[in-house]
Scaffold this active site. Sequence first.
Site, short mmCIF file in Angstrom:
data_model
loop_
_atom_site.label_atom_id
_atom_site.label_comp_id
_atom_site.label_asym_id
_atom_site.label_seq_id
_atom_site.Cartn_x
_atom_site.Cartn_y
_atom_site.Cartn_z
N LYS A 1 42.29 36.97 32.84
CA LYS A 1 43.51 36.30 33.32
C LYS A 1 43.48 34.81 33.00
CE LYS A 1 44.15 39.47 37.16
NZ LYS A 1 45.34 40.29 36.93
N CYS B 1 49.68 46.59 42.07
CA CYS B 1 48.43 46.82 42.81
C CYS B 1 48.43 46.09 44.14
CB CYS B 1 47.20 46.43 42.00
SG CYS B 1 47.11 47.24 40.43
N HIS C 1 45.98 41.82 46.90
CA HIS C 1 45.82 42.81 45.84
C HIS C 1 44.92 43.91 46.39
CE1 HIS C 1 44.23 44.42 42.03
NE2 HIS C 1 45.30 43.90 41.45
N GLN D 1 44.31 34.91 40.72
CA GLN D 1 45.54 34.25 40.27
C GLN D 1 45.47 32.74 40.41
OE1 GLN D 1 47.92 35.70 38.66
NE2 GLN D 1 47.39 37.82 39.06
N ASP E 1 39.79 35.64 47.01
CA ASP E 1 40.22 36.28 45.76
C ASP E 1 40.99 35.23 44.96
OD1 ASP E 1 41.56 37.55 43.74
OD2 ASP E 1 42.47 39.09 44.99
N1 PMP Z 1 43.30 39.96 42.77
C1 PMP Z 1 44.46 39.52 42.30
C2 PMP Z 1 45.23 38.52 43.11
C3 PMP Z 1 44.92 39.97 41.06
O1 PMP Z 1 46.07 39.51 40.59
C4 PMP Z 1 44.13 40.88 40.33
C5 PMP Z 1 44.60 41.43 38.99
N2 PMP Z 1 45.92 41.90 39.00
C6 PMP Z 1 42.93 41.31 40.87
C7 PMP Z 1 42.54 40.83 42.09
C8 PMP Z 1 42.04 42.30 40.17
O2 PMP Z 1 41.54 41.78 39.00
P1 PMP Z 1 40.81 42.72 37.93
O3 PMP Z 1 41.75 43.85 37.66
O4 PMP Z 1 40.62 41.84 36.76
O5 PMP Z 1 39.54 43.17 38.54
#
Ligand code: PMP
Length: 403
Positions: free
Chosen positions: A222, A359, A119, A199, A196
């Site tokens: 999430k 993203c 991401h 997910q 990270d």
């Molecule tokens: N890492 C991953 C794997 C994600 O799926 C996401 C959210 N789409 C994020 C980071 C970022 O999370 P946040 O927008 O809640 O900061």
Amino acid sequence: NLMLDVKQIRQQFPIYDHNPKLVYLDTAASSLKPKNVIDVVDHYYSKLGVNVHRGVYGLSYEATDLYEAARTTVARFLNAKFEEIVFTRGTTASLNLVASSYQKQLKPGDEIITSELEHHSSVLPWMQVAKNTGATLVYVPLNSEGRITVEAFKSVLTDNTKVVALTYVSNVMGYITPIKEIIDLAHQKSAIVVVDAAQAAPHMKIDVTALNADFLAFSGHKILGPTGIGVLYGKKHLLNKMEPTEFGGDMVDQVELSGATWKDTPYRFEAGTPIISGAIGLGRAIEFIESIGFDEIHAHVHALHQYTLEKLKSVEGITVYNPTSETGIITFNVDYVHPHDAASIFDQNQVCLRAGHHCAQLITKWLKQLATLRATFYIYNDYEDADRFVESVKEAVRFFKAF
Ligand code: PMP
């Protein structure tokens, strides 16, 4: 049959009272929120509403107790120590905090390993760090399915590796990274590993002690919690070595005209009034997830995923990019149709899914696509959702074939 009683679960998600026909397949972007989370946030605003760590009166003690109890809950959830849990705005803020603070320890020639599966919030902070410090960003080559493998990781790990920043579960492919093996290998080179887990947290038990992770981040929204709250886990000795990146109230120990000293972790990283209602809501969300159980969540999501993939097999004119996903993410396209166009059909049918690059432009480019569609399953989805999704896919194929 499905593992979870979806009817009973949906009764706990007020959004279904307002949208009885909702087919929500976008949990990877943000989960729905259960009533008990909404209630505890409401409790804070209705009955307390005051600041933490400051007041010398009952309401403030009570708010402080709830806020810190949420930290205890998160610590238990991750099998970490209380002081190792920093509350942040979300995964993005957590990962940026580590990168901004850690860059002081990097120099030209140092290597940071990341991947095309990341991401943006996992790769961009380190891209900036590389730019600022002269360190080199190195990408783990993905295998033919788009996975990070231990072998591929070994091929880029060197004596110069200082940081490894990888996703635990990909938000596009839904693959689980062999992160434990990677952490062990990285530690042999004295590199730190930043995981990270945005997910991973909704889908699997995370044990930071067993993983021996150095840093790990996830977001409240999430995993059934509020928006605006997230977690940075870090090993205590590493956090205490890190300089804060924000300065102000509550994070400081002594202030003199000539300078200041910081509190120990976690407070040195929580400058200003914290996200009190968010933290309390997150604590409640974790209790909710634990009351369901990760084995049950996995079995439920897996059954829906397999059922849907089987039905999609007979649909001509679509491509599924990740049929072996372990976490119930289906990333696909209607052939020759831009996902934003296809998404309009899903929207008409009240099927919520994601269209775009999620993203994660690097993996979308790796797939040789401009964008993709993504459907994800969670505890409130059932076979009827899967059927309505498949019907919408068929409708999209039929509709765009006409052009
Ligand atoms: N890492 C991953 C794997 C994600 O799926 C996401 C959210 N789409 C994020 C980071 C970022 O999370 P946040 O927008 O809640 O900061």
